[in-house]
Design an enzyme around this catalytic site. Structure first.
Site, PDB file in Angstrom:
ATOM      1  N   GLY A   1      23.960   9.551  98.590  1.00 42.33           N
ATOM      2  CA  GLY A   1      23.525  10.687  99.370  1.00 42.33           C
ATOM      3  C   GLY A   1      22.092  10.571  99.818  1.00 42.33           C
ATOM      4  CB  THR A   2      20.247  12.261 102.311  1.00 43.95           C
ATOM      5  OG1 THR A   2      21.097  11.394 103.062  1.00 43.95           O
ATOM      6  CG2 THR A   2      18.861  12.244 102.919  1.00 43.95           C
ATOM      7  CB  VAL A   3      16.786  12.331  97.644  1.00 42.09           C
ATOM      8  CG1 VAL A   3      15.950  13.239  96.750  1.00 42.09           C
ATOM      9  CG2 VAL A   3      17.911  11.685  96.840  1.00 42.09           C
TER      10      VAL A   3
ATOM     11  CE  LYS B   1      21.949  11.236  94.526  1.00 46.17           C
ATOM     12  NZ  LYS B   1      21.768  10.251  93.455  1.00 46.17           N
TER      13      LYS B   1
ATOM     14  N   GLY C   1      20.479   6.879  99.472  1.00 42.40           N
ATOM     15  CA  GLY C   1      21.170   5.898  98.647  1.00 42.40           C
ATOM     16  C   GLY C   1      22.642   5.938  98.928  1.00 42.40           C
ATOM     17  CB  ALA C   2      25.407   4.089  97.379  1.00 43.28           C
TER      18      ALA C   2
ATOM     19  CG  ASP D   1      21.828   1.543  88.813  1.00 42.16           C
ATOM     20  OD1 ASP D   1      21.581   0.321  88.956  1.00 42.16           O
ATOM     21  OD2 ASP D   1      21.942   2.322  89.776  1.00 42.16           O
TER      22      ASP D   1
ATOM     23  CG  LEU E   1      11.702  13.083  98.705  1.00 38.87           C
ATOM     24  CD1 LEU E   1      12.013  13.822  97.403  1.00 38.87           C
ATOM     25  CD2 LEU E   1      10.235  12.684  98.749  1.00 38.87           C
ATOM     26  N   GLY E   2      14.534   9.783 100.163  1.00 39.44           N
ATOM     27  CA  GLY E   2      15.263   8.540  99.952  1.00 39.44           C
ATOM     28  C   GLY E   2      16.713   8.709 100.347  1.00 39.44           C
TER      29      GLY E   2
HETATM   30  N1  ATP Z   1      13.188  13.506  92.019  1.00 40.81           N
HETATM   31  C1  ATP Z   1      12.821  12.692  92.999  1.00 40.81           C
HETATM   32  N2  ATP Z   1      11.565  12.697  93.476  1.00 40.81           N
HETATM   33  C2  ATP Z   1      11.191  11.859  94.474  1.00 40.81           C
HETATM   34  N3  ATP Z   1      12.019  10.981  95.072  1.00 40.81           N
HETATM   35  C3  ATP Z   1      13.292  10.944  94.632  1.00 40.81           C
HETATM   36  C4  ATP Z   1      13.760  11.786  93.584  1.00 40.81           C
HETATM   37  N4  ATP Z   1      15.058  11.508  93.362  1.00 40.81           N
HETATM   38  C5  ATP Z   1      15.382  10.535  94.223  1.00 40.81           C
HETATM   39  N5  ATP Z   1      14.334  10.192  94.995  1.00 40.81           N
HETATM   40  C6  ATP Z   1      14.301   9.165  96.040  1.00 40.81           C
HETATM   41  O1  ATP Z   1      15.559   9.084  96.659  1.00 40.81           O
HETATM   42  C7  ATP Z   1      16.100   7.762  96.485  1.00 40.81           C
HETATM   43  C8  ATP Z   1      17.600   7.862  96.319  1.00 40.81           C
HETATM   44  O2  ATP Z   1      17.869   8.637  95.156  1.00 40.81           O
HETATM   45  P1  ATP Z   1      18.994   8.221  94.138  1.00 40.81           P
HETATM   46  O3  ATP Z   1      18.686   6.849  93.626  1.00 40.81           O
HETATM   47  O4  ATP Z   1      19.168   9.310  93.148  1.00 40.81           O
HETATM   48  O5  ATP Z   1      20.224   8.197  95.152  1.00 40.81           O
HETATM   49  P2  ATP Z   1      21.525   7.324  95.133  1.00 40.81           P
HETATM   50  O6  ATP Z   1      22.291   7.694  96.364  1.00 40.81           O
HETATM   51  O7  ATP Z   1      22.246   7.543  93.844  1.00 40.81           O
HETATM   52  O8  ATP Z   1      20.943   5.880  95.245  1.00 40.81           O
HETATM   53  P3  ATP Z   1      21.621   4.493  94.882  1.00 40.81           P
HETATM   54  O9  ATP Z   1      22.191   3.965  96.162  1.00 40.81           O
HETATM   55  O10 ATP Z   1      20.462   3.655  94.380  1.00 40.81           O
HETATM   56  O11 ATP Z   1      22.641   4.769  93.839  1.00 40.81           O
HETATM   57  C9  ATP Z   1      15.380   7.197  95.279  1.00 40.81           C
HETATM   58  O12 ATP Z   1      15.308   5.805  95.327  1.00 40.81           O
HETATM   59  C10 ATP Z   1      14.011   7.823  95.418  1.00 40.81           C
HETATM   60  O13 ATP Z   1      13.241   7.072  96.321  1.00 40.81           O
END
Ligand code: ATP
Length: 400
Positions: free
Chosen positions: A20-22, A37, A17-18, A135, A14-15
Site C-alpha cells: 500500500g501507500t503510506v 497506511k 510498498g507492495a 522481514d 511517505l512511501g
Molecule cells: N510510521 C512511518 N513513518 C514514516 N514513514 C513510514 C512509516 N511507515 C512506513 N513509512 C514509509 O513507507 C514505506 C512503506 O511502508 P511499509 O514498508 O509499511 O509498506 P509495505 O507496503 O508493507 O512495504 P513493502 O513493499 O516493503 O512490504 C516505508 O519504507 C517507509 O519509507
C-alpha cells in the site's frame, strides 16, 4: 477505534510498498502528525498473493503491539475498497538511508550496538508473543524524531510458537494472541484526540462508517495522482523487497513455517533449503544487518539470486582486514548469529535474552534503552509542512 479524517489533512506520500501507500497526515487541530497506511483492496497488487489477508494480518499484529521499538496502532478505518491504519510518524527515514548518508557508509561499533540493541529488544517482544518478523532489513528500521528506532512492515510476519515441539493442549497460546490481546501501554501520542473515540485497539477488522468510507474513496483518487518523485528518489537506496509474496503455506508443522519470504540477502539458510523455519530466522537476519552496518555490504550478496542463495548456504563469512582483532566482540556476535544450523544459532535456545547476554552488548541498559541510551544520530526537525503534495488541504476539504 475509527480514524477521524475530518480532523486531518494529508501532507505527502511517505512511501509506497507492495502492501500500500503510506501518507503523512496531520491532525487539523493540534498539528499532530502520524503515518497512515492505505491498502487498496481493488488494486492489481491487492489481488495477487493473498495481499488482503496479509494487510489484515499486519493490522491485527499492530493492534496488539505495545513496545517502545514497535509501532502502536493509533486507529483504523475500512471501506469496501480500502483498509487504512495509522501509526506514529517516524520522520528520520530508515537505517539504509542513514547508512548511505554516512561518509564511508558504515556505522561505528557504538552506533551498531545502539541500533542492534533496540532491534533485539523489539524482536524479543515479538518472539515472546510468538511472532516471527521475517522481514528484518535496514529499510524496515525507521528512525523516530528522537533518534530511537521502530520496526515497520509486519505483513510477512507469522505466528510461530518459540520452539518446534508438537502442539500440546496444555500449552497456552502466545501471550499477544490470548483473548483479544493485552492492553497496550497508553502513550502520550495515543491520547491526542485524532480519532473519534479513544478506546483500546480493536483486534477485529475495523467497521466501516459512511463518513470514513467517502473520505477513503477520495483518498484512493488522491493516491492515484500522488507525487511519485519523492518515491523514486528513495527507491534508489532501497533494496527491492521480499523475494516472494506467495500465500504463506499453512500446511506447517507446529512451530515451523515452510513459506519462503523475506529479502534475498537476508534470508536464512533453513528458508533457502525449504526445510521449515522458526523464530531463529530473525536472529540470522540480525547477523546480516549487523554485518551490513559494519562493512557497508551484506555478507552473502551474489551476482544474482541463485548465487546469493548459494552463498547463504555455503560461503564463509568474510571479516575484512583485521576486524577480528579490532572488533572481537562484534565479529563474534555476527559469527554466532550467522550460524547455519538454526539449533546452534545464538538466540535459538535462550531467545532474545541469550542475544542480550553476548559480550558485544556489555553495559547496555536493556530495561531503559529508550531512556538512557543516547542515539548516535538525531534527525533534524522535520519540515514536512513545506512538502504538501498536490491539493492535500483542498482534497480533505472536499470530503465534507
Ligand atoms: N510510521 C512511518 N513513518 C514514516 N514513514 C513510514 C512509516 N511507515 C512506513 N513509512 C514509509 O513507507 C514505506 C512503506 O511502508 P511499509 O514498508 O509499511 O509498506 P509495505 O507496503 O508493507 O512495504 P513493502 O513493499 O516493503 O512490504 C516505508 O519504507 C517507509 O519509507
Amino acid at each position: 477505534m475509527d480514524i477521524d479524517l475530518d480532523r486531518a489533512r494529508a501532507l505527502r506520500v511517505l512511501g509506497r510498498g507492495a502492501m500500500g501507500t503510506v501518507f503523512l497526515v496531520e491532525a487539523r487541530y493540534g498539528g499532530f502528525r502520524y503515518a497512515l497506511k492505505v491498502f487498496d483492496k481493488r488494486s492489481a497488487a491487492a489481488t495477487r498473493h493473498d495481499a488482503e489477508r496479509r494487510a489484515r494480518w499486519e493490522l491485527s499484529v499492530l493492534s496488539r503491539l505495545a513496545h517502545p521499538h514497535l509501532p502502536c496502532l493509533l486507529g483504523s478505518a475500512e471501506t469496501p475498497g480500502l483498509l487504512a491504519w495509522a501509526v506514529p510518524y517516524c520522520p528520520g527515514g530508515d537505517l539504509n538511508e542513514l547508512r548511505y548518508a554516512l561518509p564511508d557508509r558504515v556505522f561505528s561499533p557504538a552506533a551498531i550496538r545502539f541500533y542492534v540493541a533496540e532491534i533485539v529488544s523489539a524482536l524479543g517482544e515479538l518472539h515472546a508473543s510468538g511472532v516471527a518478523y521475517r522481514d528484518l532489513k535496514p529499510e524496515n528500521v525507521l528512525l523516530r524524531a528522537d533518534g530511537h528506532v521502530t520496526l515497520t512492515d509486519f505483513d510477512l510476519s507469522r505466528l510461530l510458537p518459540p520452539k518446534t515441539e508438537a502442539p500440546s493442549s496444555a500449552s497456552p497460546p502466545p501471550r499477544m494472541f490470548q483473548g483479544g490481546g493485552h492492553r497496550p501501554r497508553v502513550s502520550a501520542r495515543s491520547e491526542i484526540p485524532l480519532f473519534s473515540h479513544a478506546t483500546k485497539p480493536d483486534p477485529s477488522p475495523p467497521a466501516a462508517n459512511p463518513s470514513a468510507k467517502q473520505q477513503l474513496q477520495s483518498l484512493v483518487r488522491f493516491i492515484m495522482k500522488g507525487d511519485r518523485s519523492e518515491l523514486s528518489k528513495k527507491a534508489k537506496s532501497a533494496r527491492v523487497s521480499p523475494v516472494s509474496r506467495k500465500p504463506a503455506s499453512f500446511a506447517s508443522s507446529w512451530g515451523k513455517s515452510f513459506s519462503f519470504v523475506g529479502t534475498e540477502e537476508y534470508v536464512a539458510p533453513e528458508m533457502v533449503r525449504g526445510e521449515g523455519h522458526g523464530l531463529a530466522v530473525d536472529w540470522w537476519a540480525v547477523g546480516v544487518l549487523a554485518y551490513e552496518m559494519a562493512y557497508g555490504r551484506t555478507p552473502f550478496k551474489g551476482k544474482n539470486r541463485k548465487e546469493t542463495f548459494r552463498n547463504v548456504l555455503l560461503k564463509d563469512v568474510e571479516f575484512a582486514g583485521d576486524s577480528r582483532r579490532r572488533l572481537p566482540e562484534l565479529t563474534d556476535l555476527i559469527s554466532r548469529l550467522l550460524e547455519r544450523d538454526p539449533r546452534k544459532r545464538l538466540g535459538y535456545q535462550g531467545g532474545a535474552d541469550e542475544v542480550r547476554d553476548h559480550p558485544f552488548f556489555a553495559g547496555v541498559a536493556w530495561d531503559m534503552l529508550d531512556v538512557v541510551s543516547r542515539p548516535p544520530y538525531i534527525p533534524p526537525p522535520a519540515d514536512d509542512g513545506d512538502e504538501v503534495v498536490g491539493d492535500g488541504e483542498e482534497y480533505f476539504d472536499k470530503l465534507h
